[in-house]
Design a protein around this motif. Structure first.
Motif, PDB file in Angstrom:
ATOM      1  N   THR A 416      55.846  26.109  56.718  1.00  0.00           N
ATOM      2  CA  THR A 416      55.534  26.943  55.556  1.00  0.00           C
ATOM      3  C   THR A 416      55.133  26.035  54.401  1.00  0.00           C
ATOM      4  OG1 THR A 416      57.152  28.599  56.252  1.00  0.00           O
ATOM      5  CG2 THR A 416      56.407  28.693  53.977  1.00  0.00           C
ATOM      6  N   ARG A 417      54.066  26.402  53.712  1.00  0.00           N
ATOM      7  CA  ARG A 417      53.634  25.627  52.552  1.00  0.00           C
ATOM      8  C   ARG A 417      53.007  26.559  51.528  1.00  0.00           C
ATOM      9  NH1 ARG A 417      47.938  23.534  52.805  1.00  0.00           N
ATOM     10  NH2 ARG A 417      48.713  21.712  51.695  1.00  0.00           N
ATOM     11  N   LYS A 418      53.115  26.161  50.262  1.00  0.00           N
ATOM     12  CA  LYS A 418      52.484  26.917  49.189  1.00  0.00           C
ATOM     13  C   LYS A 418      51.136  26.291  48.844  1.00  0.00           C
ATOM     14  CE  LYS A 418      56.411  29.159  47.004  1.00  0.00           C
ATOM     15  NZ  LYS A 418      57.123  29.435  45.734  1.00  0.00           N
ATOM     16  N   VAL A 419      50.151  27.153  48.633  1.00  0.00           N
ATOM     17  CA  VAL A 419      48.793  26.707  48.378  1.00  0.00           C
ATOM     18  C   VAL A 419      48.287  27.376  47.101  1.00  0.00           C
ATOM     19  CG1 VAL A 419      46.434  26.649  49.262  1.00  0.00           C
ATOM     20  CG2 VAL A 419      48.354  26.428  50.838  1.00  0.00           C
ATOM     21  N   THR A 420      47.623  26.614  46.250  1.00  0.00           N
ATOM     22  CA  THR A 420      47.020  27.165  45.036  1.00  0.00           C
ATOM     23  C   THR A 420      45.527  27.376  45.271  1.00  0.00           C
ATOM     24  OG1 THR A 420      48.629  26.085  43.596  1.00  0.00           O
ATOM     25  CG2 THR A 420      46.557  26.777  42.595  1.00  0.00           C
ATOM     26  N   VAL A 421      45.071  28.586  45.010  1.00  0.00           N
ATOM     27  CA  VAL A 421      43.664  28.949  45.194  1.00  0.00           C
ATOM     28  C   VAL A 421      43.048  29.106  43.805  1.00  0.00           C
ATOM     29  CG1 VAL A 421      42.058  30.527  46.312  1.00  0.00           C
ATOM     30  CG2 VAL A 421      44.340  30.170  47.291  1.00  0.00           C
ATOM     31  N   ASP A 422      42.093  28.251  43.481  1.00  0.00           N
ATOM     32  CA  ASP A 422      41.481  28.200  42.149  1.00  0.00           C
ATOM     33  C   ASP A 422      40.316  29.182  42.071  1.00  0.00           C
ATOM     34  OD1 ASP A 422      40.652  25.393  39.986  1.00  0.00           O
ATOM     35  OD2 ASP A 422      40.320  27.535  39.724  1.00  0.00           O
ATOM     36  N   ALA A 423      40.266  29.987  41.007  1.00  0.00           N
ATOM     37  CA  ALA A 423      39.186  30.966  40.846  1.00  0.00           C
ATOM     38  C   ALA A 423      37.844  30.311  40.565  1.00  0.00           C
ATOM     39  CB  ALA A 423      39.530  31.938  39.719  1.00  0.00           C
ATOM     40  N   ALA A 424      37.856  29.080  40.115  1.00  0.00           N
ATOM     41  CA  ALA A 424      36.600  28.402  39.753  1.00  0.00           C
ATOM     42  C   ALA A 424      36.022  27.585  40.898  1.00  0.00           C
ATOM     43  CB  ALA A 424      36.838  27.501  38.534  1.00  0.00           C
ATOM     44  N   ARG A 425      36.580  27.710  42.098  1.00  0.00           N
ATOM     45  CA  ARG A 425      36.076  26.974  43.263  1.00  0.00           C
ATOM     46  C   ARG A 425      35.712  27.939  44.372  1.00  0.00           C
ATOM     47  NH1 ARG A 425      40.664  23.117  45.014  1.00  0.00           N
ATOM     48  NH2 ARG A 425      39.125  22.698  46.653  1.00  0.00           N
ATOM     49  N   GLY A 426      34.909  27.472  45.301  1.00  0.00           N
ATOM     50  CA  GLY A 426      34.527  28.287  46.443  1.00  0.00           C
ATOM     51  C   GLY A 426      35.610  28.261  47.510  1.00  0.00           C
ATOM     52  N   TRP A 427      35.184  28.194  48.787  1.00  0.00           N
ATOM     53  CA  TRP A 427      36.151  28.192  49.877  1.00  0.00           C
ATOM     54  C   TRP A 427      37.042  26.958  49.789  1.00  0.00           C
ATOM     55  CZ3 TRP A 427      37.185  32.411  52.320  1.00  0.00           C
ATOM     56  CH2 TRP A 427      36.197  33.381  52.520  1.00  0.00           C
ATOM     57  N   GLN A 428      38.348  27.156  49.929  1.00  0.00           N
ATOM     58  CA  GLN A 428      39.335  26.088  49.818  1.00  0.00           C
ATOM     59  C   GLN A 428      40.239  26.107  51.043  1.00  0.00           C
ATOM     60  OE1 GLN A 428      41.047  26.737  45.701  1.00  0.00           O
ATOM     61  NE2 GLN A 428      39.224  28.037  45.624  1.00  0.00           N
ATOM     62  N   SER A 429      40.466  24.925  51.627  1.00  0.00           N
ATOM     63  CA  SER A 429      41.310  24.825  52.813  1.00  0.00           C
ATOM     64  C   SER A 429      42.750  25.163  52.467  1.00  0.00           C
ATOM     65  CB  SER A 429      41.229  23.420  53.408  1.00  0.00           C
ATOM     66  OG  SER A 429      42.102  23.298  54.514  1.00  0.00           O
ATOM     67  N   ALA A 430      43.381  25.988  53.312  1.00  0.00           N
ATOM     68  CA  ALA A 430      44.754  26.426  53.057  1.00  0.00           C
ATOM     69  C   ALA A 430      45.757  25.763  53.982  1.00  0.00           C
ATOM     70  CB  ALA A 430      44.849  27.945  53.203  1.00  0.00           C
ATOM     71  N   THR A 431      45.295  24.881  54.856  1.00  0.00           N
ATOM     72  CA  THR A 431      46.202  24.196  55.778  1.00  0.00           C
ATOM     73  C   THR A 431      45.905  22.709  55.779  1.00  0.00           C
ATOM     74  OG1 THR A 431      44.673  24.667  57.593  1.00  0.00           O
ATOM     75  CG2 THR A 431      46.522  26.177  57.301  1.00  0.00           C
ATOM     76  N   LEU A 529      30.564  31.128  39.409  1.00  0.00           N
ATOM     77  CA  LEU A 529      31.954  30.775  39.142  1.00  0.00           C
ATOM     78  C   LEU A 529      32.197  30.169  37.771  1.00  0.00           C
ATOM     79  CD1 LEU A 529      32.729  29.074  42.602  1.00  0.00           C
ATOM     80  CD2 LEU A 529      33.205  31.439  41.924  1.00  0.00           C
ATOM     81  N   ASP A 530      31.142  29.993  36.972  1.00  0.00           N
ATOM     82  CA  ASP A 530      31.291  29.275  35.713  1.00  0.00           C
ATOM     83  C   ASP A 530      32.235  29.967  34.731  1.00  0.00           C
ATOM     84  OD1 ASP A 530      29.567  27.450  36.716  1.00  0.00           O
ATOM     85  OD2 ASP A 530      27.815  28.141  35.600  1.00  0.00           O
ATOM     86  N   ASP A 531      32.268  31.320  34.757  1.00  0.00           N
ATOM     87  CA  ASP A 531      33.111  32.036  33.800  1.00  0.00           C
ATOM     88  C   ASP A 531      34.428  32.499  34.423  1.00  0.00           C
ATOM     89  OD1 ASP A 531      31.899  33.796  35.481  1.00  0.00           O
ATOM     90  OD2 ASP A 531      31.257  35.219  33.934  1.00  0.00           O
ATOM     91  N   ASN A 532      34.771  31.927  35.573  1.00  0.00           N
ATOM     92  CA  ASN A 532      36.041  32.279  36.213  1.00  0.00           C
ATOM     93  C   ASN A 532      37.194  31.499  35.584  1.00  0.00           C
ATOM     94  OD1 ASN A 532      34.335  33.694  37.825  1.00  0.00           O
ATOM     95  ND2 ASN A 532      35.137  32.921  39.762  1.00  0.00           N
ATOM     96  N   LYS A 533      38.414  32.065  35.718  1.00  0.00           N
ATOM     97  CA  LYS A 533      39.585  31.433  35.129  1.00  0.00           C
ATOM     98  C   LYS A 533      40.821  31.828  35.931  1.00  0.00           C
ATOM     99  CE  LYS A 533      42.304  31.262  30.846  1.00  0.00           C
ATOM    100  NZ  LYS A 533      42.430  31.802  29.461  1.00  0.00           N
ATOM    101  N   GLY A 534      41.772  30.893  36.034  1.00  0.00           N
ATOM    102  CA  GLY A 534      43.055  31.204  36.652  1.00  0.00           C
ATOM    103  C   GLY A 534      43.147  30.767  38.104  1.00  0.00           C
ATOM    104  N   ALA A 535      44.318  30.986  38.693  1.00  0.00           N
ATOM    105  CA  ALA A 535      44.564  30.606  40.078  1.00  0.00           C
ATOM    106  C   ALA A 535      45.702  31.437  40.638  1.00  0.00           C
ATOM    107  CB  ALA A 535      44.894  29.116  40.177  1.00  0.00           C
ATOM    108  N   LEU A 536      45.709  31.616  41.948  1.00  0.00           N
ATOM    109  CA  LEU A 536      46.782  32.312  42.652  1.00  0.00           C
ATOM    110  C   LEU A 536      47.531  31.304  43.517  1.00  0.00           C
ATOM    111  CD1 LEU A 536      45.117  35.618  43.943  1.00  0.00           C
ATOM    112  CD2 LEU A 536      46.146  35.142  41.717  1.00  0.00           C
ATOM    113  N   THR A 537      48.817  31.519  43.649  1.00  0.00           N
ATOM    114  CA  THR A 537      49.629  30.741  44.578  1.00  0.00           C
ATOM    115  C   THR A 537      49.989  31.625  45.757  1.00  0.00           C
ATOM    116  OG1 THR A 537      50.555  29.369  42.820  1.00  0.00           O
ATOM    117  CG2 THR A 537      51.761  29.439  44.895  1.00  0.00           C
ATOM    118  N   VAL A 538      49.731  31.135  46.961  1.00  0.00           N
ATOM    119  CA  VAL A 538      50.046  31.894  48.164  1.00  0.00           C
ATOM    120  C   VAL A 538      50.943  31.036  49.062  1.00  0.00           C
ATOM    121  CG1 VAL A 538      47.882  33.184  48.093  1.00  0.00           C
ATOM    122  CG2 VAL A 538      48.013  31.070  49.424  1.00  0.00           C
ATOM    123  N   THR A 539      51.715  31.718  49.899  1.00  0.00           N
ATOM    124  CA  THR A 539      52.540  31.038  50.888  1.00  0.00           C
ATOM    125  C   THR A 539      51.882  31.206  52.251  1.00  0.00           C
ATOM    126  OG1 THR A 539      54.554  31.464  49.630  1.00  0.00           O
ATOM    127  CG2 THR A 539      54.813  30.929  51.961  1.00  0.00           C
TER     128      THR A 539
END
Length: 544
Positions: A416-431, A529-539
């Motif tokens: 199990t790991r926590k991953v931060t997904v940034d709104a200002a980036r495209g596809w991001q590896s979660a593993t 994505l230029d005007d995006n802001k924030g991030a989500l944390t997922v498990t």
């Protein structure tokens, strides 16, 4: 301001104050008339502290309350209309609810039947899911903070101590807000707090509403603190088929409580008259991964109707089922704030609530803090030891007396790991390592908010922007990665999984049919994505 020789208090140039509806630790609530829109509203006046530092602390907390609620559009969450600064005070203008609190209803007429309680529980569950989807927590769910409309529908209100997940806590060191008997144990021991904490409070509320007695009722705050942290809940027989639901929600470990979807299914069975609510596995158990609805926070969970349930006016029974829908024009004399808590539910380190004596209620007596602080440290140490023991058990399993021969079947290994997904980036590896064929993968939203238009749209959770906000971006539909869900939805993709890119929402579960890498992103294409802001944390949990 005066009018026709009579004194008239006019707030913000448009809200004419009427009679006082109630007083609480955070402020005073008044009936008011919106002269611009010709409608009655409730105006909450923030209490002014004696010193500037305290006043600004309260001001920030009230702003947080208003911001949290204003981001949620749901028929069972009180609506916030406006924020007004007047005479160096902050006023929060809200929807006026034309009925008593649930605590007052029970105090006057007795507990509700299990079916009626389950129907109201479904409404409150939908409200909490909408609040959580907006990146907020309520933190004070209890009967006194639930108002009843004339049609019997429940409305979650009093976000006076709500805290946004992406903001630091505004409580001072050692300060606990809310009623102890309805507070999850992790709140009392300074552990991580999330949506399961609100579900705990919902479980305590369901038990109290169906029985008339809070499950951790004790004569003092310190005793209630100890009971919440260590003792089993007291659940009377009259709770009936709700008992398994309440017991599951009141599990001391947040990770072992059922998911909102599981609780909703169980409550619906009870509301429909079933004696068995069905299985209630922990949120992470196999088979407990329903597909998240492609919905906005306003309809994250179905809003139930009180069909085949008793009327709200008679104790224990309902004869004419009201159908809670969207808020409607209100004309009666509402009761907002100042409603009593159920007997025996002490509060800790919160300003005492003062109720109008005309309403026939007494203000609660203040409680001492010294003994509660003693329990704070005792509870924290004991729960930390318990959490460590539980973590070691699940990480390494029980002790073995074997020698570890290779031909002995090994249990599945879970990472199990926590991953931060940034709104200002495209596809991001979660593993960190590739997923293997046959692995079971779970992606579950944990915290955080983001937006795809920081200049114009509010921050939202994993289900994305509301239908109205999504419609406002119709001109930019080509920017969507998945055109079938709103902007801002959390998306995932994995090789060979049907429906790529998948709308993750609050949870996603699948079994890998081939090796590959899991990727996550916001529903907004590169180049947008230029005007995006924030991030989500997922498990992310992978079981090999």
């Amino acid at each position: 301001m005066t009018s026709g020789g009579d004194d008239v208090r006019l707030i913000g140039g448009r809200y004419q104050l009427g009679n006082r509806l109630g007083r609480g630790g955070m402020g005073t609530v008044w009936r008011a008339y919106d002269q611009m829109l010709a409608r009655e509203v409730a105006a909450k006046e923030l209490n002014v502290a004696s010193d500037d530092r305290e006043y600004h602390r309260r001001l920030r907390r009230a702003l947080r309350e208003a911001r949290a609620v204003a981001r949620v559009h749901h028929p069972h969450v009180v609506g916030v209309h406006d924020l007004v600064e007047h005479d160096d005070r902050l006023w929060i203008v809200m929807e006026l609810i034309d009925g008593p609190s649930l605590a007052r209803r029970i105090a006057d007429d007795g507990p509700l039947t299990p079916r009626h309680t389950a129907a109201l529980g479904l409404q409150l569950l939908g409200a909490l899911e909408a609040v959580h989807a907006a990146g907020a927590l309520h933190r004070d769910v209890k009967p006194a903070n639930i108002l009843l409309r004339r049609d019997g529908g429940a409305v979650l209100t009093d976000f006076g101590i709500a805290a946004l997940e992406d903001d630091e806590s505004l409580t001072t060191t050692g300060e606990l807000l809310g009623s102890i008997g309805y507070m999850a144990p992790e709140r009392l021991t300074a552990e991580e707090v999330g949506p399961p904490s609100d579900l705990w409070s919902l479980g305590a509320t369901l038990s109290a509403v169906a029985s008339g007695v809070p499950p951790f009722q004790r004569p003092t705050g310190a005793a209630a603190l100890h009971a919440v942290t260590f003792a089993d809940p007291v659940i009377p027989e009259r709770v009936g088929p709700l008992r398994p639901i309440v017991e599951a929600l009141l599990n001391k470990s947040p990770g072992l409580r059922p998911s909102a979807a599981t609780v909703g299914a169980a409550l619906r069975r009870v509301a429909d008259g079933a004696e068995d609510p069905g299985p209630l596995p922990p949120a992470g158990a196999p088979g407990d991964f329903p597909e998240p609805p492609a919905a906005t926070p306003a309809n994250v969970a179905d809003t139930p109707t009180l069909t085949a349930t008793p009327t709200v006016t008679a104790p224990h029974t309902l004869t004419e089922p009201p159908t809670p829908t969207a808020p409607h024009p209100l004309t009666g004399s509402p009761t907002l704030a100042g409603s009593p808590t159920l007997a025996g539910t002490p509060t800790l380190d919160r300003e005492p609530t003062v109720i109008d004596q005309a309403a026939g209620s007494r203000p609660p007596r203040p409680r001492g803090r010294g003994r509660a602080r003693t329990w704070w440290w005792t509870a924290g140490a004991a729960l930390a030891v318990s959490a460590l023991a539980t973590g070691l058990f699940f990480a390494f399993g029980p002790p073995s007396d074997g020698d570890g021969d290779d031909d002995v079947a090994q249990p599945p290994a879970t990472t199990t790991r926590k991953v931060t997904v940034d709104a200002a980036r495209g596809w991001q590896s979660a593993t960190s390592t590739p997923v293997r064929k046959g692995d079971k993968v779970t992606v579950r939203y944990t915290s955080g908010t983001w937006t795809v238009d920081s200049a114009n749209l509010p921050l939202v959770g994993p289900v994305g922007h509301t239908a109205a906000d999504d419609e406002s971006l119709r001109f930019a539909q080509d920017c969507k990665v998945n055109p079938d869900v709103p902007f801002g939805t959390l998306l995932g993709r994995y090789p060979g999984i049907p429906g790529n890119p998948h709308a993750v929402g609050r949870a996603w579960h699948f079994q890998a049919t081939r090796p590959g890498t899991l990727q996550l992103r916001v529903n907004d294409r590169e180049g947008c994505l230029d005007d995006n802001k924030g991030a989500l944390t997922v498990t992310v949990r992978i079981t090999h």
